[in-house]
Motif scaffolding. Structure first.
Motif, short mmCIF file in Angstrom:
data_model
loop_
_atom_site.label_atom_id
_atom_site.label_comp_id
_atom_site.label_asym_id
_atom_site.label_seq_id
_atom_site.Cartn_x
_atom_site.Cartn_y
_atom_site.Cartn_z
N ILE A 64 0.86 -1.18 0.00
CA ILE A 64 0.00 0.00 0.00
C ILE A 64 0.89 1.23 0.00
N ASP A 65 0.66 2.13 -0.93
CA ASP A 65 1.49 3.33 -1.04
C ASP A 65 1.24 4.27 0.13
N THR A 66 2.32 4.88 0.60
CA THR A 66 2.20 5.92 1.64
C THR A 66 2.50 7.28 1.02
N TYR A 67 2.11 8.32 1.71
CA TYR A 67 2.29 9.68 1.19
C TYR A 67 2.36 10.66 2.35
N SER A 68 2.79 11.86 2.02
CA SER A 68 2.78 12.93 3.00
C SER A 68 1.44 13.64 2.95
N ASN A 403 -8.57 20.19 13.70
CA ASN A 403 -8.79 20.23 12.25
C ASN A 403 -7.69 19.46 11.51
N GLU A 404 -7.58 18.18 11.84
CA GLU A 404 -6.63 17.30 11.18
C GLU A 404 -7.39 16.17 10.50
N GLN A 405 -6.63 15.35 9.76
CA GLN A 405 -7.27 14.26 9.02
C GLN A 405 -6.36 13.03 9.03
N ILE A 406 -6.96 11.86 9.12
CA ILE A 406 -6.25 10.59 9.03
C ILE A 406 -6.90 9.76 7.93
N GLU A 407 -6.10 9.15 7.10
CA GLU A 407 -6.63 8.26 6.07
C GLU A 407 -6.18 6.83 6.35
N LEU A 408 -7.12 5.90 6.26
CA LEU A 408 -6.85 4.48 6.48
C LEU A 408 -7.18 3.69 5.22
N LYS A 409 -6.53 2.57 5.07
CA LYS A 409 -6.85 1.63 4.00
C LYS A 409 -7.29 0.31 4.64
N ILE A 410 -8.33 -0.29 4.06
CA ILE A 410 -8.87 -1.55 4.54
C ILE A 410 -8.84 -2.54 3.38
N PRO A 411 -7.97 -3.55 3.43
CA PRO A 411 -7.91 -4.52 2.33
C PRO A 411 -9.16 -5.40 2.29
N TYR A 412 -9.56 -5.82 1.09
CA TYR A 412 -10.73 -6.70 0.95
C TYR A 412 -10.51 -7.61 -0.26
N THR A 489 -10.98 2.96 1.11
CA THR A 489 -10.40 4.19 1.66
C THR A 489 -11.34 4.75 2.71
N LEU A 490 -10.76 5.11 3.86
CA LEU A 490 -11.56 5.65 4.96
C LEU A 490 -10.87 6.89 5.52
N LEU A 502 -6.41 8.44 19.95
CA LEU A 502 -7.13 7.86 18.82
C LEU A 502 -6.29 6.77 18.15
N LEU A 503 -5.00 7.05 17.92
CA LEU A 503 -4.14 6.08 17.27
C LEU A 503 -4.02 4.81 18.09
N ASP A 504 -3.93 4.95 19.40
CA ASP A 504 -3.87 3.79 20.29
C ASP A 504 -5.13 2.95 20.14
N TRP A 505 -6.28 3.61 20.08
CA TRP A 505 -7.54 2.89 19.93
C TRP A 505 -7.61 2.19 18.57
N LEU A 506 -7.18 2.85 17.53
CA LEU A 506 -7.22 2.26 16.18
C LEU A 506 -6.30 1.04 16.08
N MET A 507 -5.12 1.12 16.68
CA MET A 507 -4.18 0.00 16.60
C MET A 507 -4.67 -1.22 17.37
N GLN A 508 -5.50 -0.99 18.38
CA GLN A 508 -6.01 -2.10 19.19
C GLN A 508 -7.37 -2.61 18.71
N TYR A 509 -7.96 -1.93 17.72
CA TYR A 509 -9.29 -2.35 17.25
C TYR A 509 -9.18 -3.69 16.52
N GLU A 510 -10.08 -4.60 16.83
CA GLU A 510 -10.00 -5.96 16.30
C GLU A 510 -11.08 -6.30 15.29
N GLY A 511 -12.03 -5.40 15.05
CA GLY A 511 -13.13 -5.71 14.15
C GLY A 511 -12.71 -5.89 12.70
N ILE A 512 -11.87 -4.99 12.22
CA ILE A 512 -11.36 -5.05 10.84
C ILE A 512 -9.88 -4.71 10.86
N GLU A 513 -9.19 -5.08 9.77
CA GLU A 513 -7.76 -4.81 9.67
C GLU A 513 -7.56 -3.43 9.07
N LEU A 514 -6.81 -2.57 9.78
CA LEU A 514 -6.62 -1.18 9.37
C LEU A 514 -5.15 -0.93 9.04
#
Length: 698
Positions: A64-68, A403-412, A489-490, A502-514
């Motif tokens: 998965i490509d990363t970007y600034s 006023n920040e933004q985070i983008e996640l990718k979810i493989p399927y 894309t999320l 928030l990042l701590d919560w996202l890394m520990q979330y088990e419902g889907i792979e982020l």
């Protein structure tokens, strides 16, 4: 040991006889190494932290490509159709820049409406670029300002989140109004670096001219510091094959070298008061070389184990201190006497040394109650800090954002209703956890929910509604925005919150792979995930240094002194940054490394001078006076120079230099106060000569 005086007569004779070849050798060696080993300097810590990022590796493994993710904030006085058109053109200009893959703003949002067409509802998708100023205000306000992360409620601040693979030059853009551009790609302004190099030379020359009444002291300092810096980073590149150096790391070499240089030069300077220049060189070497040697040994053994930790940051920091300590010692032992042997001073009196007598008189009658109370509070803070770091580090190291933004990718593997429902469940869990701290969450689940609500055929998304939503997404060209062949894309828009939580919560979330894809978030995760490692490494270095200090002086009590004196500056600085909610950064670690190096050096020199004089049966008062005169004054002068230089960096235009400036100035000040006010008192406390000399006059 402190009771031995090395015989260096033959060595000094050789140095003086070969002084010109020695000076020429070092200068030529420095030129050759500077030409062979050319470091690449960076002003951002992105590369250092991302190299050891598990989340970055996880994302790369999925190809998965990363970007600034960079942010442009445009401020206008009032929104009208003319200004709106210019903002739309700006959005288009940014999207057409090389390397830009996506621009998120109010003009990239799609507003979904249901229009009545006879007896049926028709879904209409309206893009932000299709609206005039009144329609845009109406549309945003109708959704209860869910778009607050891209435009404020007064429609004066517009936010553009830019996903890019290359640095962006905003000066090429036509921006309607004032703006602020926030980026990770910080280019180094070498003119500013050159200016601050001149400031360092000017400050050093000015202070040394006033204190020593000559220019020789500043010329010697600049020569030793320049050569030590070149040799240090050439050796680092030779040993590690790491050619990328953070722009602030040379300040470690400057700080360690200048104070060590002052121990040697100051002893030579004051020794000429009643001696000739050859005897002054002899006293400089036989009084300074042994404690300086032990400081280098202490540095190598105390920080040596950190070199083997799988972290480029820790490796570079520890090597910077170790090698600069060794090269500085060798230069002070060889080049400095060869250089100084050419000169003889006329003005060697140091009237400011009276400060040492004043401090000695006051500290001799210290309060044990106050000392023990302060140490008790300090060690309580240490325990509390350890608990926070190891159990709730996200509460200790905060990263407040707005006023920040985070983008996640979810493989399927297959696009189906179950996949959309899992994303919907994730969105619900996220909103329940953080509530008003979040803005809009854009995903395939949110767009399908909006399309289904506009169509009003079913209350919940079923198989038929799912297929119809896919149809509308293809019809209005929305599919590419929310998913590709392999990933969804999320986008999570942050309003006002602690991002690390928030990042701590996202890394520990088990419902889907982020998977995280923007480099700023990956950098934040890397800083967060390495907190325990960095804290453990620093504390282990403190313990090791304390044990070695105890071994050097053959005293268990000196273990406690060494730990306390080295711990206090870092610990109380940690309390300050914790209260102010300042996040951990590479600049902060460099400042702590500088403090650790200076504090350990001072401990050795102070204790060496103190126990030597007590061994020679000097009274405690006389011992303190001599200790301050020969060890305290060099620390005071060196720390003053460093505080002024680092404080001036705060006014630079380079963010890294601003941070290293303020952090180091504060830490060096705390370290200086600890060395001058606390270390002598603790030496009095653990004085094992006390009973033997109890009857002597004080």
């Amino acid at each position: 040991m402190y009771y031995n005086t090395p015989n260096i007569n033959r060595y000094l004779e050789k140095v003086v006889n070969f002084r010109k070849p020695i000076i020429l050798f070092y200068i030529l060696a420095a030129i050759v190494m500077a030409l062979i080993y050319k470091p690449h300097f960076l002003s951002s810590d992105e590369l250092f932290l991302s190299n050891n990022s598990l989340e970055m590796q996880k994302t790369n493994d999925q190809q998965i490509d990363t970007y600034s993710l960079e942010k442009l904030i445009v401020t206008i006085d009032k929104l009208d159709d003319k200004k709106l058109q210019k903002l739309k053109e700006l959005h288009k200009q940014i999207a057409q820049l090389d390397g830009v893959s996506k621009v998120s703003s109010v003009f990239s949002n799609d507003f979904i409406e249901a229009e009545q067409d006879g007896n049926s509802n028709m879904v209409v998708v309206i893009n932000g670029t299709q609206l005039d100023s009144l329609e845009l205000k109406k549309m945003v306000k109708e959704v209860h300002n869910e778009y607050c992360n891209v435009v404020d409620e007064n429609f004066q601040n517009f936010y553009f989140f830019i996903s890019t693979q290359e640095p962006i030059d905003v000066k090429k853009l036509t921006i309607p109004g004032s703006y602020e551009f926030i980026t990770l790609n910080n280019e180094i302004n070498w003119l500013i670096i050159f200016v601050y190099a001149l400031i360092f030379i000017a400050v050093t020359t000015f202070i040394f001219r006033i204190l020593f009444r000559n220019y020789l002291s500043s010329v010697g300092a600049i020569l030793i510091i320049a050569l030590s810096t070149i040799f240090t980073f050439s050796m680092i590149m030779m040993l590690t094959d790491i050619y990328t150096i953070h722009i602030t790391m040379p300040f470690i070499t400057i700080s360690i070298t200048i104070v060590e240089y002052l121990y040697f030069y100051y002893r030579w300077h004051v020794s000429q008061y009643k001696s000739n220049k050859l005897n002054a060189l002899r006293k400089m070497l036989n009084r300074s070389m042994t404690p300086a040697m032990w400081t280098s040994v202490l540095t190598v053994l105390g920080l040596g184990s950190l070199v083997f930790i799988n972290s480029d940051i820790i490796k570079l920091l520890s090597l910077s201190v170790i090698i600069s300590s060794i090269t500085g010692y060798i230069l002070n032992l060889t080049l400095l006497p060869a250089f100084l042997s050419h000169f003889e001073l006329k003005h060697t009196h140091v009237p400011y040394a009276r400060l040492g007598y004043l401090l000695a008189s006051n500290e001799l009658h210290y309060s044990k109650k106050f000392l023990f109370s302060f140490l008790a509070v300090t060690y309580l803070f240490m325990l509390a800090g350890g608990y926070l770091i190891y159990s709730k580090s996200n509460n200790f190291f905060k990263l407040p954002v707005k006023n920040e933004q985070i983008e996640l990718k979810i493989p399927y593997k297959e696009m189906n209703l179950e996949l959309v429902n899992s994303v919907s469940m994730f969105t619900k869990d996220l909103q329940e956890r953080f509530e008003d701290e979040l803005g809009e969450i854009n995903s395939i689940a949110s767009i399908m929910e909006n399309l289904n609500n506009a169509n009003t055929q079913t209350d919940e998304l079923d198989e038929e509604a799912f297929m119809q939503a896919l149809f509308y997404m293809d019809l209005y060209n929305l599919s590419d925005k929310y998913f590709d062949e392999n990933t969804l894309t999320l986008e999570i828009n942050l309003f006002d919150m602690n991002k690390l939580e928030l990042l701590d919560w996202l890394m520990q979330y088990e419902g889907i792979e982020l998977f995280f894809v923007d480099k700023e978030t990956l950098l934040s995760i890397s800083k967060y995930s390495q907190t325990v490692l960095l804290a453990t490494s620093l504390f282990s270095a403190l313990i090791m240094i304390a044990l070695i200090i105890g071994w050097i002086f053959r005293s268990k009590a000196m273990i406690f002194v060494g730990l306390s004196v080295n711990l206090i500056p870092i610990l109380w600085f940690g309390v300050i940054i914790s209260v102010l909610s300042i996040p951990l950064s590479l600049e902060m670690l460099i400042a702590m490394t500088i403090s650790l190096g200076l504090a350990s050096d001072a401990t050795i020199h102070f204790a060496f001078k103190y126990f030597r004089l007590r061994y020679l049966e000097r009274s405690q008062k006389h011992t303190l006076e001599k200790m301050f005169f020969y060890a305290g004054i060099p620390v005071l002068i060196g720390s003053t120079v460093l505080i002024l230089v680092f404080a001036s960096l705060y006014f630079s235009q380079i963010h890294s230099l601003q941070l290293i400036g303020i952090y180091s100035a504060v830490l060096i000040l705390i370290s200086l106060l600890t060395d001058i006010l606390l270390l002598p008192v603790m030496l009095l406390l653990v004085d094992h000569f006390q009973n033997k000399n109890e009857k002597r006059t004080i």
